[in-house]
Scaffold this active site. Structure first.
Site, PDB file in Angstrom:
ATOM      1  N   HIS A 133       0.842  -1.188   0.000  1.00  0.00           N
ATOM      2  CA  HIS A 133       0.000   0.000   0.000  1.00  0.00           C
ATOM      3  C   HIS A 133       0.877   1.238   0.000  1.00  0.00           C
ATOM      4  O   HIS A 133       1.977   1.241   0.549  1.00  0.00           O
ATOM      5  CB  HIS A 133      -0.915   0.007   1.234  1.00  0.00           C
ATOM      6  CG  HIS A 133      -1.931  -1.089   1.214  1.00  0.00           C
ATOM      7  ND1 HIS A 133      -3.119  -0.976   0.541  1.00  0.00           N
ATOM      8  CD2 HIS A 133      -1.931  -2.321   1.778  1.00  0.00           C
ATOM      9  CE1 HIS A 133      -3.812  -2.084   0.687  1.00  0.00           C
ATOM     10  NE2 HIS A 133      -3.107  -2.925   1.437  1.00  0.00           N
ATOM     11  N   ARG A 165      30.489  -5.921   2.357  1.00  0.00           N
ATOM     12  CA  ARG A 165      31.660  -5.806   1.481  1.00  0.00           C
ATOM     13  C   ARG A 165      32.001  -7.094   0.752  1.00  0.00           C
ATOM     14  O   ARG A 165      32.464  -7.071  -0.369  1.00  0.00           O
ATOM     15  CB  ARG A 165      32.878  -5.342   2.283  1.00  0.00           C
ATOM     16  CG  ARG A 165      32.768  -3.918   2.707  1.00  0.00           C
ATOM     17  CD  ARG A 165      33.992  -3.498   3.453  1.00  0.00           C
ATOM     18  NE  ARG A 165      33.790  -2.154   3.943  1.00  0.00           N
ATOM     19  CZ  ARG A 165      34.732  -1.238   3.930  1.00  0.00           C
ATOM     20  NH1 ARG A 165      35.929  -1.517   3.485  1.00  0.00           N
ATOM     21  NH2 ARG A 165      34.466  -0.040   4.395  1.00  0.00           N
ATOM     22  N   ALA A 181      19.515 -14.367   5.998  1.00  0.00           N
ATOM     23  CA  ALA A 181      18.364 -14.769   6.801  1.00  0.00           C
ATOM     24  C   ALA A 181      17.747 -13.562   7.485  1.00  0.00           C
ATOM     25  O   ALA A 181      18.443 -12.739   8.077  1.00  0.00           O
ATOM     26  CB  ALA A 181      18.794 -15.802   7.842  1.00  0.00           C
TER      27      ALA A 181
END
Length: 196
Positions: free
Chosen positions: A108, A173, A150
């Protein structure tokens, strides 16, 4: 799971009545019901308009929306994944999407007084890895060989071979190797008994 025909023609073959032969066939029999269930899930999605390779692995997925908005390439694997198909979701070849991942192709508009619905396509490149509990938001392109860590919440594009982590997802990095030649489906228990 990969189709039974594909698995049978590409099965590991052992010397008849060897220890490996019996171990392989025991595993095949123990995982057969899971294999059949996963094939049924894939076939049902295809019947409803999705474009899914016969070698793709479809786990226990929750897919809402128009199934013809979904495409999944060769040897890609989806665990317990949730996908909202308000717009196109394209998953490339050799992609691994772990359990708990949510892919949202709509949201939205918080700056709109009417809180209007907005949608955008999502593209996940070949050899990408979307780790456990990551969330991919509308309009995101995850590049080839990229890794989404994760629990990451991805609201912006992820460059090829880069690694992103956190909420919001930020690139670290370290980059992933650009030489990728594996099949994530081979690591699944049900396929270990079948594939070479």
């Amino acid at each position: 799971m990969a189709s039974l025909k594909y698995l049978w023609s590409n099965r590991v073959q052992f010397k008849l009545f060897s220890k490996a032969f019996f171990k392989s066939w025991a595993k095949r029999l123990l995982t057969l019901s899971e294999l059949i269930q996963n094939n049924r899930r894939r076939n049902k999605l295809i019947k409803n308009g999705a474009s899914i390779s016969h070698t793709a692995e479809i786990g226990i997925v929750t897919i809402k929306g128009r199934k013809d908005n979904l495409s999944i390439g060769d040897f890609s694997t989806l665990g317990k994944v949730e996908i909202a198909l308000h717009d196109k979701v394209s998953i490339g070849k050799n992609v691994c999407i772990n359990d708990g991942v949510i892919i949202l192709s709509a949201s939205h508009d918080v700056s709109d007084s009417l809180w209007s619905h907005k949608k955008a396509p999502i593209s996940i490149g070949d050899y990408s890895w979307i780790a456990t509990n990551a969330i991919i938001l509308p309009g995101v392109t995850v590049g080839k060989g990229a890794v989404v860590g994760a629990g990451a919440v991805v609201s912006k594009n992820v460059a090829d071979y880069s690694i992103v982590i956190g909420n919001p997802a930020q690139e670290i990095r370290k980059n992933r190797t650009t030489i990728l030649n594996y099949n994530p489906c081979e690591f699944l228990a049900t396929n270990n008994a079948w594939l070479k």
